[in-house]
Scaffold this motif. Structure first.
Motif, PDB file in Angstrom:
ATOM      1  N   ALA A  50       0.830  -1.208   0.000  1.00 47.29           N
ATOM      2  CA  ALA A  50       0.000   0.000   0.000  1.00 47.29           C
ATOM      3  C   ALA A  50       0.865   1.258   0.000  1.00 47.29           C
ATOM      4  O   ALA A  50       0.560   2.241  -0.704  1.00 47.29           O
ATOM      5  N   LEU A  51       1.949   1.236   0.760  1.00 45.39           N
ATOM      6  CA  LEU A  51       2.855   2.387   0.805  1.00 45.39           C
ATOM      7  C   LEU A  51       3.543   2.576  -0.545  1.00 45.39           C
ATOM      8  O   LEU A  51       3.720   3.705  -1.019  1.00 45.39           O
ATOM      9  N   LEU A  52       3.938   1.472  -1.174  1.00 52.20           N
ATOM     10  CA  LEU A  52       4.546   1.544  -2.497  1.00 52.20           C
ATOM     11  C   LEU A  52       3.567   2.117  -3.508  1.00 52.20           C
ATOM     12  O   LEU A  52       3.939   2.872  -4.403  1.00 52.20           O
ATOM     13  N   SER A  53       2.291   1.791  -3.355  1.00 56.17           N
ATOM     14  CA  SER A  53       1.265   2.315  -4.246  1.00 56.17           C
ATOM     15  C   SER A  53       1.157   3.834  -4.144  1.00 56.17           C
ATOM     16  O   SER A  53       1.079   4.539  -5.155  1.00 56.17           O
ATOM     17  N   LEU A  70       5.920   1.699 -15.736  1.00 57.78           N
ATOM     18  CA  LEU A  70       7.204   1.022 -15.919  1.00 57.78           C
ATOM     19  C   LEU A  70       8.000   1.011 -14.627  1.00 57.78           C
ATOM     20  O   LEU A  70       8.592  -0.003 -14.246  1.00 57.78           O
ATOM     21  N   LEU A  71       7.995   2.139 -13.918  1.00 57.77           N
ATOM     22  CA  LEU A  71       8.728   2.236 -12.658  1.00 57.77           C
ATOM     23  C   LEU A  71       8.152   1.275 -11.630  1.00 57.77           C
ATOM     24  O   LEU A  71       8.882   0.567 -10.930  1.00 57.77           O
ATOM     25  N   ASN A  72       6.827   1.230 -11.534  1.00 60.44           N
ATOM     26  CA  ASN A  72       6.198   0.338 -10.575  1.00 60.44           C
ATOM     27  C   ASN A  72       6.489  -1.118 -10.889  1.00 60.44           C
ATOM     28  O   ASN A  72       6.807  -1.917 -10.007  1.00 60.44           O
ATOM     29  N   GLY A 259       3.792 -10.123  -6.107  1.00 54.90           N
ATOM     30  CA  GLY A 259       3.235  -9.023  -6.894  1.00 54.90           C
ATOM     31  C   GLY A 259       2.257  -8.148  -6.143  1.00 54.90           C
ATOM     32  O   GLY A 259       1.554  -7.342  -6.747  1.00 54.90           O
ATOM     33  N   ALA A 260       2.208  -8.285  -4.806  1.00 51.36           N
ATOM     34  CA  ALA A 260       1.226  -7.540  -4.014  1.00 51.36           C
ATOM     35  C   ALA A 260       1.381  -6.030  -4.181  1.00 51.36           C
ATOM     36  O   ALA A 260       0.384  -5.302  -4.300  1.00 51.36           O
ATOM     37  N   ALA A 261       2.627  -5.553  -4.198  1.00 50.13           N
ATOM     38  CA  ALA A 261       2.863  -4.118  -4.319  1.00 50.13           C
ATOM     39  C   ALA A 261       2.316  -3.577  -5.634  1.00 50.13           C
ATOM     40  O   ALA A 261       1.635  -2.541  -5.673  1.00 50.13           O
ATOM     41  N   GLU A 262       2.593  -4.285  -6.726  1.00 52.60           N
ATOM     42  CA  GLU A 262       2.101  -3.850  -8.035  1.00 52.60           C
ATOM     43  C   GLU A 262       0.579  -3.922  -8.099  1.00 52.60           C
ATOM     44  O   GLU A 262      -0.069  -3.061  -8.707  1.00 52.60           O
ATOM     45  N   MET A 263       0.001  -4.944  -7.483  1.00 51.10           N
ATOM     46  CA  MET A 263      -1.454  -5.101  -7.523  1.00 51.10           C
ATOM     47  C   MET A 263      -2.163  -3.959  -6.822  1.00 51.10           C
ATOM     48  O   MET A 263      -3.163  -3.438  -7.316  1.00 51.10           O
TER      49      MET A 263
END
Length: 363
Positions: A50-53, A70-72, A259-263
């Motif tokens: 969530a923080l990465l999002s 692309l960065l994510n 892949g949780a961060a990307e999701m």
């Protein structure tokens, strides 16, 4: 630091960040408590995602959805690459290949389909740049064909055939990395006007300062890598305790957690009607795994692995990757989406999950 602290204070999900030092300490104190470490690592990755999002959205607000996606995808896949390198060094090539397959089908089916579904439940119809989707799905199909060739040709036995498979895998890996670089040059430089976002922004939220966003991205990526390593070390033993099959763990569970961060970023973007960012993260991450991460792992196996790794995958894995790439290509061809399209894509992924849970593929 005020925007970051404010978001943490007002977002209950981010309060779970306290679990990150707990799981790292638990690994040192109780390294044999595999089920506990497994559950704690999953609970820790969610707030980090969530923080990465939040940080990615701030970067995308300044760089555009194409570069933001692309960065994510790059930061998310960096974690998976580090995990795979650890398994590669230990000679766990089955786990490495399972993680590659899982990341490709999870990103191109579950992440893409769930983004369409989540966005479609809030908006009647959503538009996105179909040129971006066509390029990414085309690159994904190319990578699937490249993996299919050594997998099919390696059916014969014999030392000569094994040597041929390794040589072919290295040659294809170099070629795929070159194609990935050309794809970036094409989309970000020479023809970038074709991949402009279909703007439907309605959020008035002020993005974080760029330095804070980039610093948060770097710090969270390191923390996710550390927690993910705890997850990987405990997942196999925990799977036995919980009665989960190895195939399901390697292709489904590891891919979903990795892949949780990307999701989180993709789903949040879809809810805000930024479907270009969602599509860019989902397909861009799958393409990066297939065209860059997998070939890098093949080449790295000659340096850090006990034996060279090739691109030969079992038949079931190749079939799933081929179906996933064709499905992604078909559903993104017109640049429009609705919730039912997302439901259909997620259903394909669910079929794969049920199959792997009940009948693991032969390795």
């Amino acid at each position: 630091m005020n925007p970051l602290l404010e978001d943490i204070r007002h977002t209950p999900l981010l309060w779970l960040l306290v679990l990150v030092p707990i799981v790292l300490a638990a690994q040192l104190l109780w390294p044999e408590a595999h089920t506990l470490l497994f559950l704690l690592s999953i609970a820790s990755i969610v707030p980090l995602a969530a923080l990465l999002s939040l940080a990615t959205e701030s970067v995308a607000a300044r760089t555009g959805d194409l570069i933001g996606g692309l960065l994510n995808a790059t930061l998310g896949n960096l974690t998976e690459l580090l995990i795979a390198l650890t398994a590669l060094r230990a000679g766990q090539y089955v786990l490495v290949k399972a993680s590659i397959v899982g990341a490709i089908i999870t990103n191109s089916l579950f992440m893409l389909g769930a983004s369409f579904l989540i966005g479609g439940l809030r908006y009647h119809v959503q538009d996105y740049n179909r040129s971006t989707a066509r390029l990414q799905s085309g690159l994904l199909f190319l990578a699937t064909i490249a993996i299919l060739i050594p997998s099919v040709l390696a059916e014969a036995d014999g030392a000569a055939n094994a040597a041929f498979t390794h040589s072919l895998s290295v040659s294809i890996s170099v070629l795929l990395i070159a194609v990935y670089g050309l794809g970036l040059l094409f989309s970000l430089k020479t023809h970038r006007e074709l991949f402009a976002s279909t703007e439907h922004r309605e959020s008035d939220e002020k993005p974080w300062p760029l330095s804070l966003a980039l610093g948060t991205l770097a710090a969270v990526t390191i923390l996710v890598a550390l927690v993910s390593e705890v997850f990987v070390e405990s997942v196999q033993q925990a799977a036995v305790s919980l009665g989960i099959t190895p195939a399901f763990v390697g292709i489904i569970v590891v891919a979903l957690v990795g892949g949780a961060a990307e999701m989180v970023s993709a789903f949040a973007a879809a809810r805000k009607n930024k479907l270009d960012l969602s599509v860019g993260i989902a397909l861009g991450s799958a393409v990066q795994i297939a065209l860059f991460v997998a070939p890098v792992l093949v080449l790295a196996s000659y340096l850090i692995g006990p034996t060279p790794m090739d691109l030969q995958f079992w038949r079931g894995a190749v079939a799933m990757m081929l179906i996933a790439s064709v499905t992604a290509s078909l559903v993104t061809s017109n640049g429009r989406s609705a919730w039912f399209v997302g439901a259909l894509i997620v259903t394909v992924y669910a079929i794969f999950g049920i199959t792997l849970y009940l009948l693991p593929p032969q390795t």
